[in-house]
Design an enzyme around this catalytic site. Sequence first.
Site: not given
Length: 227
Positions: A130, A148
């Site tokens: 991420k 996310d």
Amino acid sequence: MDDAKLLSPADVETVFERLRDVMPGRTKDAKGPKEQPDPFRSCISCMLSAQSLDRNTAKASKALFALADTPQAMLELDDETVAAAIKPAGLYNMKARNIRKFCEMLIGEHGGVVPDTREGLLKMPGIGRKCADIVMSFTFDADVIAVDTHVHRVCNRIGLTHAKTADKTAEQLEERAPAWAHRDGHFWLIQFGKRICVSRSPKCDICPVSDLCLWYAAHRGDEKEQA
């Protein structure tokens, strides 16, 4: 992947086309992760954001960068000082250790220059998929869809992906999203997730893709049976 829980490639493309048409996407004032001005501070802020609210990450980043804003200066601080500065972001002892390791590797193996590839970023201490993708997208202007919490929820609810973790969602999106959507897909999905496809009580009545959404189809069917 379970094909029964996934939209067809044609429907995936349609979803992105509709989101492109109704969401603002990447705006001119879009800044780096947590609004940091350079790759180093972007990486550090991303590390601080793990399991932290945005306002706490911002507070921790501001306090830390007031003390040091380069890897060299960061290594002059002891772990206790770093931990105290970043305490609002939580997990501060672990994050302080990762920051030190990150800075040491950055200087020792990269001459202080943050790698500009996902592969290079993922080799750095404290950097996961991420964080790597967020830095790639915002800081290095790469065509990647960073995942996310909002993006993970939306993609698996609609049927764009079928994955238990954000990292797996990112991998599937890379395969399934049309190439033209990779640049701004993160923005469309996160804006959609915050405005319409919210965690609780999604606003299906105004959703531009409800007719394609697998979650909506399943729950609409439940409502009909109850009626």
